[in-house]
Design an enzyme around this catalytic site. Structure first.
Site, PDB file in Angstrom:
ATOM      1  N   ASP A 209       0.826  -1.207   0.000  1.00  0.00           N
ATOM      2  CA  ASP A 209       0.000   0.000   0.000  1.00  0.00           C
ATOM      3  C   ASP A 209       0.864   1.261   0.000  1.00  0.00           C
ATOM      4  O   ASP A 209       1.876   1.333   0.701  1.00  0.00           O
ATOM      5  CB  ASP A 209      -0.880  -0.018   1.260  1.00  0.00           C
ATOM      6  N   GLU A 254      13.170 -16.205  -0.059  1.00  0.00           N
ATOM      7  CA  GLU A 254      13.436 -17.306   0.875  1.00  0.00           C
ATOM      8  C   GLU A 254      12.409 -18.421   0.702  1.00  0.00           C
ATOM      9  O   GLU A 254      12.600 -19.532   1.178  1.00  0.00           O
ATOM     10  CB  GLU A 254      13.345 -16.817   2.331  1.00  0.00           C
TER      11      GLU A 254
HETATM   12  C1  GLC Z   1      -4.123   3.264  -0.497  1.00  0.00           C
HETATM   13  C2  GLC Z   1      -5.395   2.450  -0.377  1.00  0.00           C
HETATM   14  C3  GLC Z   1      -6.471   3.355   0.144  1.00  0.00           C
HETATM   15  C4  GLC Z   1      -6.063   3.885   1.499  1.00  0.00           C
HETATM   16  C5  GLC Z   1      -4.705   4.562   1.428  1.00  0.00           C
HETATM   17  C6  GLC Z   1      -4.139   4.789   2.803  1.00  0.00           C
HETATM   18  O1  GLC Z   1      -4.220   4.251  -1.449  1.00  0.00           O
HETATM   19  O2  GLC Z   1      -5.709   1.856  -1.589  1.00  0.00           O
HETATM   20  O3  GLC Z   1      -7.707   2.686   0.224  1.00  0.00           O
HETATM   21  O4  GLC Z   1      -7.014   4.773   1.958  1.00  0.00           O
HETATM   22  O5  GLC Z   1      -3.761   3.787   0.742  1.00  0.00           O
HETATM   23  O6  GLC Z   1      -3.714   3.582   3.375  1.00  0.00           O
END
Ligand code: GLC
Ligand code: CA
Length: 547
Positions: A209, A254
């Protein structure tokens, strides 16, 4: 793991937004029991892998992207044991699992942050985050002028135990999502342990993310007005990130069976983007460039060409993404006068031609399924769901509130799926946590199963053909020049995809057979539709589900 070296190069990956997929216990919240009960459905769709948005224990201040404990499943979704069962059962269906890792921040309820709040300024507990005194005489001004990806402020002031105002802490998203300090060894070690925790449980990869955000310039400089500083942006795409992902890649290596790293990397600069995909770093990253294009042959063709060109030097496959849990559903987007996507332009009540949008979304889904690389499908797109305009009181997404109520937020694409029946909850389970529209009866899985021309059956047929026709396996495409409003290309030497983005029907090039089309053809390719053509007889063709 199912066999297949380089499986991720061409995989079809289905994004499960757990909270809204299927509710197994009737409380109105999607859960792992619901997903397990629908594995046969996912198998029938033909997908290779599932990507689960965060399913960990979380206050859900940002839909789970505020992780309280990576080693527990949120009790509303189920238990760790159920997650293990789900991973194993999916594999029995030949489906791999990808989990979501959120390195930039954690929940303010995570024990580390609770410890940091309880500790003194300058304490080791606070070093794992970005605590900082404010500016100005009484420290009442924020330490930097950085701008949140969710609009609004990026720093929140704490209170000292005696009630006086204290230090500030950094959060690029909501105050419930404090940013971690990636210069701290605990932060690095902990995330590598979390990767191993999930790889040990059989997951085939991680989606990373906000992958270009975790590292910050420790000097915390202000964002400059005008030209970019020589040291780079203070918190986007810093060079030190690559060390982190090289370490993560080493962790993935790994394990057997090719565990993959998939980055959520929003960057305009193609060369900087491709750096994340160099050998020894991530396997793939989401290609948002294509997703944001308007319904235009020229814009889409340029984007495809750019995408393939930027991936080629690093040897990574492209990814194709029409939507996800953050963006307006394609059916709605392509039905609007401005069909490009930008977060800052989302507004309530934007006029939408639903019929045109649905046609175009079907055409777009065939177009992207024919491109070289891996393909992402966001749950519900295979049913042709539209963005739901929710009543104000139902909205939970912080993006809505942080915009001062101007932006409808992202809940409109997160409405629980319709499975069966004529009225809400359409077989989802209990009363859905977000209300479903009254007109979804024709869009349920049950209704679409029975209709050979449905969007669901179009997706099934496309995925089956894509998997079985050898021409789709390579990394190349060759453009065919069939007019300014036509996007046509050949894969391998025998398969053509042709999309008509213009206003009048166009003739099909010479072919042996139409493999699949997003609309009835009548000898010509009508506006807003895509057809796949075989230039000669195809051996080993997939069963034909829909015309
Ligand atoms: C990314 C995710 C989103 C979230 C953001 C903060 O963009 O896809 O849904 O709000 O990160 O974690
Ligand atoms: Ca439930």
């Amino acid at each position: 793991m199912p066999a297949g070296e380089g499986w991720w190069r061409t995989a079809v990956i289905y994004q499960v937004y757990v909270r809204s997929f299927a509710d197994g216990n009737g409380d109105g919240i999607g859960d792992l029991a619901g997903v397990r009960s629908r594995l046969p459905y996912l198998k029938s769709l033909g997908v290779d892998a599932l990507w689960f948005t965060p399913w960990y224990e979380s206050p859900l201040a940002d839909g789970g992207y505020d992780v309280q404990d990576y080693r527990r499943i949120d009790p509303r979704f189920g238990t760790l044991e159920e997650a293990e069962q789900l991973i194993a059962e999916a594999l029995e269906h030949g489906i791999r699992t990808i989990v979501d890792i959120v390195p930039n921040h954690i929940s303010d309820r995570h024990e580390w942050f609770q410890q940091a709040l309880a500790a003194q300024p300058g304490s080791p507990e606070r070093e794992r985050f970005w605590f900082h005194p404010g500016r100005g005489e009484g420290g009442e001004e924020m330490p930097t002028n950085w701008v949140s990806s969710f609009q609004g402020e990026t720093w929140t002031r704490t209170r000292n135990p005696d009630g006086t105002p204290g230090e500030w802490y950094l959060h690029l998203f909501t105050p419930q999502q404090p940013d971690l300090n990636w210069n701290h060894p605990d932060v690095r070690r902990e995330h590598e342990d979390v990767l191993r925790f999930w790889f040990d449980r059989g997951v085939a990869g991680v989606r990373i993310d906000s992958a270009a955000l975790p590292v910050k310039d420790p000097a915390l400089p202000d964002l400059p007005v005008g030209t970019a500083p020589a040291s780079g942006h203070p918190h986007i795409d810093r060079d030190e990130l690559h060390d982190i992902y090289r370490d993560w890649r080493a962790v993935a290596e790994e394990y057997d069976g090719e565990r993959v790293l998939v980055g959520e990397v929003w960057l305009d600069d193609a060369e900087r983007f491709a750096r994340y995909l160099r050998p020894g770093e991530m396997h793939t990253a989401f290609n948002f460039g294509f997703m944001t294009q308007p319904w235009s042959a020229q814009a889409m063709r340029d984007s495809i060409t750019r995408t393939l060109a930027e991936h080629a030097p690093v040897g990574a496959p492209a990814t194709w993404v029409l939507s996800n849990h953050d963006v307006t559903r394609p059916v709605t987007r392509y039905g609007q006068a401005d069909s490009s996507f930008a977060f800052e332009r989302k507004r309530f009540g934007t006029p939408t031609n639903a019929v045109r949008g649905a046609r175009r979304a079907r055409a777009a889904s065939l177009l992207v399924a024919a491109l070289p690389g891996s393909l992402y499908i966001y749950q519900g797109d295979e049913l042709g769901l539209s963005e739901v305009e929710l009543p104000l009181e139902a909205i939970e997404d912080p993006m809505h509130f942080r915009s001062g109520g101007v932006d409808p937020g992202r809940d409109g694409c997160r409405v629980p799926l319709p499975w069966a029946g004529a009225a809400t909850p359409y077989g989802f389970g209990g009363t859905p946590w977000l209300p479903q529209p009254a007109d979804w009866a024709a869009l349920t899985v049950e209704a679409q199963d029975a209709d050979p021309a449905s969007t669901l059956n179009l997706y099934r047929a496309a995925i089956a053909l894509r998997t079985q026709i050898a021409d789709f396996a390579g990394g190349e495409l060759e453009w065919l020049e069939l007019g300014a409003d036509v996007l046509a290309f050949r894969r391998g030497d025998g398969t053509v995809s042709i999309t008509n983005l213009g206003a009048v029907p166009v003739p099909l090039p010479a072919h042996h057979e139409v493999l699949l089309s997003s609309a009835p053809l009548d000898g010509m390719l009508p506006p807003d539709s895509t057809a796949w053509l075989a230039l000669r007889p195809v051996r080993d063709r997939a069963p034909r589900v829909a015309d």
